[in-house]
Scaffold this motif. Structure first.
Motif, PDB file in Angstrom:
ATOM      1  N   LYS A 153     -15.425  30.451 -79.055  1.00 45.16           N
ATOM      2  CA  LYS A 153     -14.467  31.440 -79.578  1.00 45.16           C
ATOM      3  C   LYS A 153     -15.308  32.698 -79.712  1.00 45.16           C
ATOM      4  O   LYS A 153     -15.709  33.099 -80.815  1.00 45.16           O
ATOM      5  CB  LYS A 153     -13.937  30.946 -80.938  1.00 45.16           C
ATOM      6  N   SER A 171     -13.013  36.273 -76.848  1.00 44.69           N
ATOM      7  CA  SER A 171     -11.603  36.247 -77.255  1.00 44.69           C
ATOM      8  C   SER A 171     -11.370  36.978 -78.568  1.00 44.69           C
ATOM      9  O   SER A 171     -10.238  37.181 -78.981  1.00 44.69           O
ATOM     10  CB  SER A 171     -11.110  34.799 -77.364  1.00 44.69           C
ATOM     11  N   GLU A 174      -9.929  27.639 -80.564  1.00 50.21           N
ATOM     12  CA  GLU A 174     -10.086  28.044 -79.163  1.00 50.21           C
ATOM     13  C   GLU A 174      -8.734  27.990 -78.444  1.00 50.21           C
ATOM     14  O   GLU A 174      -8.071  26.955 -78.434  1.00 50.21           O
ATOM     15  CB  GLU A 174     -11.073  27.100 -78.463  1.00 50.21           C
ATOM     16  N   THR A 216     -16.717  31.673 -87.169  1.00 49.48           N
ATOM     17  CA  THR A 216     -16.042  30.454 -86.688  1.00 49.48           C
ATOM     18  C   THR A 216     -17.035  29.298 -86.616  1.00 49.48           C
ATOM     19  O   THR A 216     -18.243  29.499 -86.755  1.00 49.48           O
ATOM     20  CB  THR A 216     -15.434  30.643 -85.278  1.00 49.48           C
TER      21      THR A 216
END
Ligand code: NAD
Length: 480
Positions: free
Chosen positions: A252, A286, A384, A408
């Motif tokens: 992520k 992302s 994710e 994360t």
């Protein structure tokens, strides 16, 4: 319709079950070939073949082993066009991407390890008046290699090549979602004259074929790339058997852009790092974090560019954004976009499925999507998604950027944009990730170690690390 076959003991054979699974072309939403629905009996055949072959392969002079792998690399290059087309159809990725990145990198994997093995050295430590310690490395025998669907041939060969180069036989399983290039690789290995049983490819589902490989007592090492949950399951089987394990898992990844970045470079590269391969690269960023001073300007320019992206037929030479890999994956991505809306996110670009005109009208496409208005703790920013979806958030200080980047459970890669060298070093050092790119993205050197930290993985691949993984080191001490 074409039936893919297993590659066992040097031959292309039917699965023992006699049953097949549908292989779907995601750009048109139709079955276009069948995959062996193999099980543990097929894995057993593959292991037997590898057992038979491993002594001779491990004892082969290094130059001969290297030569055999170079031949495979050459044949991948010769078959570039067929492989690129197969990968595009299997996966939905633009043919241009398969031709320029995935397939060339697959032959590069074989070529790199064919050469690397020639240049391996061993260590010696001299204890004055007592002895000489020297270390030797032996192949493990049989390696199990399990790979995902996003970069099918590239990641498959990245495991197989170092395992074979260091003298092991291999039992490998490609993703059941994208099996075609692995099947073509079996044909290439036959044409290259790779001895029977050295590489065995068993097609089928994870719980049937993958788990049988992981649990097989004759396979002492497992190299796996895929999702974190699958990695956990694999670890729970392999760890009590004391197997060597390399787990390359989910990500992520944060993309931190400071006020002082080279704006145009950061903008163009961020477009790629967000949406290349429809965002289905484990190293795609992302979560975009923009420093407050360029937030408005960057966001506006980025959204304008995303709105201009053409999504379309992967086999069209001009397409840069193709289909996502399956209907199920399309649903997962759309579910996350709905969740983002529920969590209070504002969709500034995309946000929907997309149906191109013509032959791809029933395919699985998702518009490149940009979301703002979410904080780092929400599920959209913690889980994710693995699709063409990015979130954008503002930050003020370096400390804040570091905290956001590390917020994360994942730690695969990060990207950092700044012209300030001191800041680049400081922030890169503080980010918990296996690789940090500064002012670039996806620049890979096969000699460098690769792998995630935290729940993105255990162990390192690439370079000497992979050759070490597939061998066991022994120290021999001789009295002097
Ligand atoms: P996945 O975990 O579903 O499947 C990966 C492979 O494992 C497939 O071949 C599958 O059949 C097999 N498998 C599934 N269940 C298994 C089991 N119980 N035992 C053994 N094998 C099993 O992953 P995917 O959906 O194919 O790939 C996407 C994931 O891969 C994403 O999470 C992505 O981040 C990750 N990925 C990571 C890297 C990396 O280098 N860290 C690279 C590419 C992809």
């Amino acid at each position: 319709m074409e039936r893919i076959l297993n590659y066992i003991d040097g031959e292309l054979i039917e699965p023992t079950t006699g049953t097949y699974l549908d292989n779907i072309n995601p750009a048109i939403g139709e079955v276009y070939s069948y995959i062996p629905d193999s099980n543990k009996d097929d894995v057993e055949l593959a292991v037997k073949a590898a057992e038979k072959a491993k002594e001779a392969w491990g004892a082969l002079p290094i130059e001969d082993r290297s030569e055999a792998l170079l031949k495979v690399a050459d044949l991948i290059d010769e078959n570039l066009e067929a492989l690129a087309k197969a990968e595009s159809i299997d996966n939905g990725k633009p043919i241009n991407l398969a031709r320029t990145v995935d397939i060339p990198r697959a032959s590069a994997n074989f070529r790199f390890y064919a050469k690397a093995i020639i240049n391996q050295s061993t260590k010696a430590h001299i204890t004055p008046d007592k002895g000489i310690n020297y270390t030797v490395r032996d192949p493990l025998g049989i390696a199990g290699c399990i790979s995902p669907w996003n970069l099918p041939l590239y990641l498959f060969t990245w495991k197989i090549a170092p395992a074979l180069a260091s003298g092991n036989c291999v039992v490998a399983k490609p993703s059941e979602i994208t099996p075609m290039t692995a099947y073509l690789l079996s044909k290439i290995c036959i044409e290259a004259g790779l001895p029977a049983g050295v590489l065995n490819i068993v097609h089928g589902l994870g719980p049937q074929v993958g788990e049988a490989i992981v649990a097989h007592p004759s396979i002492p090492a497992i190299s796996f790339t895929g999702g974190t949950a699958t990695g956990q399951k694999i670890g729970s089987i392999a760890a009590p058997m004391f197997k060597k394990l390399s787990l390359e898992l989910g990500g992520k990844n944060p993309n931190i852009i400071f006020d002082d970045c080279d704006f145009e470079d950061a903008l163009a590269t961020t477009l790629r790092s967000s949406f290349a391969n429809q965002g289905q690269i484990c190293l795609c960023g992302s979560r975009i974090y923009l420093q407050r001073g360029i937030y408005d300007k960057f966001l506006e320019a980025f959204v304008a560019k995303v709105n201009n992206m053409q999504v379309g037929d992967p086999l069209d030479e001009t397409t840069r954004t193709g289909a996502v890999v399956s209907e199920q994956h399309q649903e997962k991505i759309l579910h996350y976009i709905s969740l983002a809306r529920l969590e209070g996110g504002k969709v500034l670009a995309g946000g929907n499925a997309f149906n191109p005109e013509g032959r791809c009208k029933n395919g699985y496409f998702v518009q490149p999507t940009v979301i703002t208005g979410l904080d780092e703790n929400c599920r959209t920013n913690q889980e994710e998604i693995f699709g063409p979806v990015v979130t954008i958030q503002a930050f003020d200080t370096e400390e804040e950027a570091i905290a956001l980047a590390n917020s994360t459970k994942y730690g695969l890669s990060a990207t950092l944009w700044t012209q300030n060298l001191t800041r680049a070093h400081k922030v890169a050092a503080a980010i918990k990730a296996g690789i940090v790119w500064v002012n670039c993205w996806l620049v890979r050197d096969l000699r460098t170690p690769f792998g995630g930290v935290k729940q993105s993985g255990v162990g390192r691949e690439g370079g000497d690390e992979a050759l070490h993984f597939f061998t066991e080191e022994k120290n021999i001490c001789i009295k002097t």
